[in-house]
Design a protein around this motif. Structure first.
Motif, PDB file in Angstrom:
ATOM      1  N   VAL A 189       4.866   4.198  -8.504  1.00  0.00           N
ATOM      2  CA  VAL A 189       3.737   5.192  -7.696  1.00  0.00           C
ATOM      3  C   VAL A 189       2.621   5.473  -7.818  1.00  0.00           C
ATOM      4  O   VAL A 189       2.311   4.512  -8.512  1.00  0.00           O
ATOM      5  N   CYS A 190       1.873   5.982  -6.606  1.00  0.00           N
ATOM      6  CA  CYS A 190       1.466   6.012  -6.328  1.00  0.00           C
ATOM      7  C   CYS A 190      -0.058   6.577  -7.408  1.00  0.00           C
ATOM      8  O   CYS A 190       0.180   6.984  -7.470  1.00  0.00           O
ATOM      9  N   GLY A 191      -0.174   5.227  -8.096  1.00  0.00           N
ATOM     10  CA  GLY A 191      -1.784   5.997  -9.059  1.00  0.00           C
ATOM     11  C   GLY A 191      -2.405   6.827  -8.271  1.00  0.00           C
ATOM     12  O   GLY A 191      -3.640   7.927  -9.156  1.00  0.00           O
ATOM     13  N   GLN A 195       0.974  -1.452   0.143  1.00  0.00           N
ATOM     14  CA  GLN A 195       0.423   0.194  -0.323  1.00  0.00           C
ATOM     15  C   GLN A 195       1.317   1.149   0.209  1.00  0.00           C
ATOM     16  O   GLN A 195       2.213   1.289   0.365  1.00  0.00           O
ATOM     17  N   CYS A 196       0.087   3.089  -0.564  1.00  0.00           N
ATOM     18  CA  CYS A 196       1.279   3.455  -0.872  1.00  0.00           C
ATOM     19  C   CYS A 196       1.434   4.071   0.824  1.00  0.00           C
ATOM     20  O   CYS A 196      -0.075   3.708   1.861  1.00  0.00           O
ATOM     21  N   ARG A 197       2.338   4.910   1.457  1.00  0.00           N
ATOM     22  CA  ARG A 197       2.867   4.971   3.081  1.00  0.00           C
ATOM     23  C   ARG A 197       1.748   5.978   3.165  1.00  0.00           C
ATOM     24  O   ARG A 197       1.258   6.666   4.234  1.00  0.00           O
ATOM     25  N   LYS A 198       1.636   6.903   2.002  1.00  0.00           N
ATOM     26  CA  LYS A 198       0.504   8.754   2.031  1.00  0.00           C
ATOM     27  C   LYS A 198      -0.988   8.254   2.019  1.00  0.00           C
ATOM     28  O   LYS A 198      -1.881   8.845   3.505  1.00  0.00           O
ATOM     29  N   CYS A 199      -1.841   7.528   1.538  1.00  0.00           N
ATOM     30  CA  CYS A 199      -2.718   7.202   0.906  1.00  0.00           C
ATOM     31  C   CYS A 199      -3.435   5.954   1.593  1.00  0.00           C
ATOM     32  O   CYS A 199      -4.486   5.527   1.806  1.00  0.00           O
ATOM     33  N   LEU A 200      -2.495   4.678   1.586  1.00  0.00           N
ATOM     34  CA  LEU A 200      -2.869   3.698   1.666  1.00  0.00           C
ATOM     35  C   LEU A 200      -2.987   3.023   0.439  1.00  0.00           C
ATOM     36  O   LEU A 200      -4.345   2.168   0.318  1.00  0.00           O
TER      37      LEU A 200
HETATM   38 ZN   LIG Z   1      -0.845   7.781  -2.280  1.00  0.00          ZN
END
Ligand SMILES: [Zn+2]
Length: 263
Positions: free
Chosen positions: A70-72, A45-50
């Motif tokens: 990169v987080c989509g 999971q993305c660390r910032k927005c999960l």
């Molecule tokens: Zn994210």
């Protein structure tokens, strides 16, 4: 002469390949870990927005170069833990091979066994480092099987070495138990996790005596420098929990490479 160079080169490349494989193994295991801290997070999971991240490259080193993961959803880049872990183990293994074969210890263990023990220690330490950094967790399973194996192998092959390895493990464990108790007395909370106390036992068994002095110095100096930098930059406050296991694991791996193997 030519043969010696060729054999050395081939062994070094073999150890490097082993390091890449070990890095892939540590990454695959660490990817399975789901944290307990809020918000509950796993490495997929993305660390910032999960949001879920795209699946990782098979060879983690590629993530250094490719536009990468990169987080989509929010565009934040995935952490470089995967390529860095693989790179670290790819460097560690040839150095450990050189340590085991070119600078034999005074013990009775054969060089291949020393190398095998250093490989196991490197893999366990990398896993402990990553999981403590990402989740502030230290699993008993990443400590005790290796601790028992190191003591058993040293005991079977070389009783005199066993005494100094046990001495280092007990001293290190007792020291961290003391810090743990002091933390409770001074701050009325866990300043140090109990996982760090258990890890201290393994640290002693990995670096032995007098390697423990080097390992503790490296732990203290790196933890102090990084804490001061983080405090000065305002990234953390004074009561922030320090994942001490990260520093202990890093220091143990470094000590294995700069001091004679203890077993
Ligand atoms: Zn994210």
């Amino acid at each position: 002469m030519f043969l010696v160079v060729a054999v050395a080169l081939a062994s070094g490349l073999g150890a490097l390949a082993l390091g890449l494989l070990a890095g892939a193994l540590v990454n695959a295991l660490a990817d399975q870990v789901v944290g307990v801290d809020e918000p509950i997070w796993s490495a997929s999971q993305c660390r910032k927005c999960l949001a879920p991240l795209p699946s990782p490259a098979p060879l983690a080193l590629r993530e250094f170069f490719a536009p990468g993961r990169v987080c989509g959803a929010c565009g934040k880049r995935a952490s470089l833990r995967r390529p860095l872990t693989q790179l670290a183990l790819a460097l560690f293994m040839p150095a450990a091979l050189w340590r085991a074969f070119a600078t034999p210890s005074h013990g009775a263990l054969p060089a291949w066994a020393l190398f095998g023990m250093a490989v196991a220690a490197g893999v366990a330490l990398a896993f402990i480092f990553v999981v403590d950094l990402e989740h502030r967790l230290i699993y008993d399973l990443s400590i005790f099987p290796l601790l028992v194996a190191l003591l058993a192998l040293t005991g079977v092959f070389d009783r005199s070495r066993l005494v100094s390895v046990i001495f280092a493990a007990v001293l290190s464990g007792a020291l961290f138990l003391l810090f743990y108790g002091l933390g409770w007395l001074l701050y009325r909370q866990e300043a140090l996790g109990f996982g760090d106390v258990k890890l201290a036992l393994l640290l002693g068994a990995i670096v032995g005596w007098p390697g423990l002095i080097t390992a503790l110095l490296v732990t203290a100096v790196t933890a102090a420098i990084l804490s001061m930098l983080l405090l000065a930059s305002g990234a953390v406050d004074r009561r922030a929990f320090i994942p001490f296991g990260v520093f202990m694991a890093g220091a143990a791996a470094l000590t294995l490479l700069i001091a004679p193997l203890p077993w």
